[in-house]
Design a protein around this motif. Structure first.
Motif, PDB file in Angstrom:
ATOM      1  N   SER A  29       1.102  -0.841   0.037  1.00 18.97           N
ATOM      2  CA  SER A  29       0.025   0.043   0.321  1.00 18.97           C
ATOM      3  C   SER A  29       0.903   1.149   0.033  1.00 18.97           C
ATOM      4  N   TRP A  30       1.802   0.837   0.511  1.00 15.86           N
ATOM      5  CA  TRP A  30       3.455   1.760   0.783  1.00 15.86           C
ATOM      6  C   TRP A  30       2.644   3.081   1.484  1.00 15.86           C
ATOM      7  N   ILE A  31       2.356   3.047   2.445  1.00 14.81           N
ATOM      8  CA  ILE A  31       1.740   3.554   3.877  1.00 14.81           C
ATOM      9  C   ILE A  31       2.847   2.851   5.014  1.00 14.81           C
ATOM     10  N   ILE A  32       3.872   2.556   5.403  1.00 12.52           N
ATOM     11  CA  ILE A  32       4.810   2.619   6.093  1.00 12.52           C
ATOM     12  C   ILE A  32       5.050   3.021   7.419  1.00 12.52           C
ATOM     13  N   ASP A  33       5.145   2.518   8.619  1.00  9.14           N
ATOM     14  CA  ASP A  33       5.733   3.448   9.750  1.00  9.14           C
ATOM     15  C   ASP A  33       4.358   4.735   9.832  1.00  9.14           C
ATOM     16  N   GLY A  34       3.694   4.724   9.457  1.00 10.35           N
ATOM     17  CA  GLY A  34       2.531   5.666   9.176  1.00 10.35           C
ATOM     18  C   GLY A  34       2.961   6.876   8.589  1.00 10.35           C
ATOM     19  N   HIS A  35       3.932   6.689   7.165  1.00  8.35           N
ATOM     20  CA  HIS A  35       4.338   7.106   6.247  1.00  8.35           C
ATOM     21  C   HIS A  35       3.465   7.088   5.009  1.00  8.35           C
ATOM     22  N   ASP A  36       3.102   7.823   4.485  1.00  3.78           N
ATOM     23  CA  ASP A  36       1.664   7.414   3.111  1.00  3.78           C
ATOM     24  C   ASP A  36       2.969   8.372   2.282  1.00  3.78           C
TER      25      ASP A  36
END
Length: 193
Positions: free
Chosen positions: A149-156
Motif C-alpha cells: 500500500s506504500w503506507i509504512i511506519d505511518g508515512h504515506d
C-alpha cells in the motif's frame, strides 16, 4: 560530487509515483520509436555501489531506523544513480523509480535537476488530473501488482511522491493516463513530442 557528464541526453525520461505506469509506458514508447528502454530500478545497483550503497544496505538501515529515515540517508545514492543513468544512456527512454525525483536535501534535488535539465522531454505520468483519484488508482495498482500500500511506519509514501514538488520541478510536462491503455497513452504522448 558526481563525475557523470553526458555527451548526449536520453530522448525521454518518465517520472512519477509508484504505480503510475512509467515502466509499461516507457517500454511502449521505446518500441514505437525504436529506442532502447532503461528502467532505472533495474540498473541502479551498480550506480549505488559507486557511492557505497546497495539495496541490501538500504534494507539494513530500514530495519534499524525505519523507512523514512533510511530513505533520507539514501538520497545521495539515488541522485548519483539518476545523474549516471542520464549520462550512460543517451537517446533512450528511461523510467525513474518514484524515489529518484523525491529529496529532502536541496543539494540532491539540485543534482537531479541539473542532470534531467539536459533532457529534452521529462514527462510526469499520473492517472488523473484529480489528486484523490490519482492516489486511489495508484494505491489499487501497487496493492494488486506488488502487494504494497506504500503506507509504512505511518508515512504515506504514495501521497508523498504524488505531492512531491521536486518531481513537479524536474518535469517538462505531465500526462494523465486516465482509462487509456499504454498503447493509447504512448500514441497521444508521441503526437505531442
Amino acid at each position: 560530487m558526481n563525475q557523470c557528464a553526458p555527451a548526449q541526453a536520453p530522448w525521454m525520461v518518465l517520472v512519477g509515483p509508484a504505480g503510475a505506469g512509467k515502466t509499461t509506458l516507457g517500454r511502449e514508447i521505446a518500441a514505437r520509436t525504436q529506442r532502447a528502454f532503461v528502467d532505472l530500478d533495474a540498473v541502479a545497483d551498480g550506480f549505488y555501489a559507486q557511492v557505497g550503497w546497495s539495496i541490501a544496505k538500504l534494507r539494513a538501515r530500514i530495519a534499524v531506523i525505519g523507512r523514512l529515515a533510511a530513505e533520507a540517508e539514501w538520497e545521495p545514492a539515488r541522485a548519483h544513480a539518476v545523474a549516471c543513468a542520464v549520462a550512460d544512456h543517451p537517446d533512450t527512454v528511461i523510467a525513474l523509480g518514484a524515489g529518484h525525483t523525491s529529496y529532502t536535501g536541496h543539494q540532491h534535488l539540485a543534482m537531479v535537476r541539473t542532470a534531467l535539465g539536459r533532457c529534452h522531454d521529462v514527462v510526469r505520468v499520473l492517472p488523473s488530473t484529480q489528486r484523490e483519484i490519482s492516489l486511489t488508482v495508484l494505491r489499487r495498482r501497487c496493492t494488486a501488482d506488488k502487494g504494497r500500500s506504500w503506507i509504512i511506519d505511518g508515512h504515506d509514501f504514495l501521497a508523498h511522491w504524488l505531492d512531491d514538488p521536486g518531481t513537479q520541478l524536474v518535469a517538462t510536462r505531465t500526462i494523465y493516463t486516465s482509462d487509456e491503455t499504454p498503447a493509447q497513452t504512448a500514441a497521444r504522448l508521441l503526437r505531442r513530442s
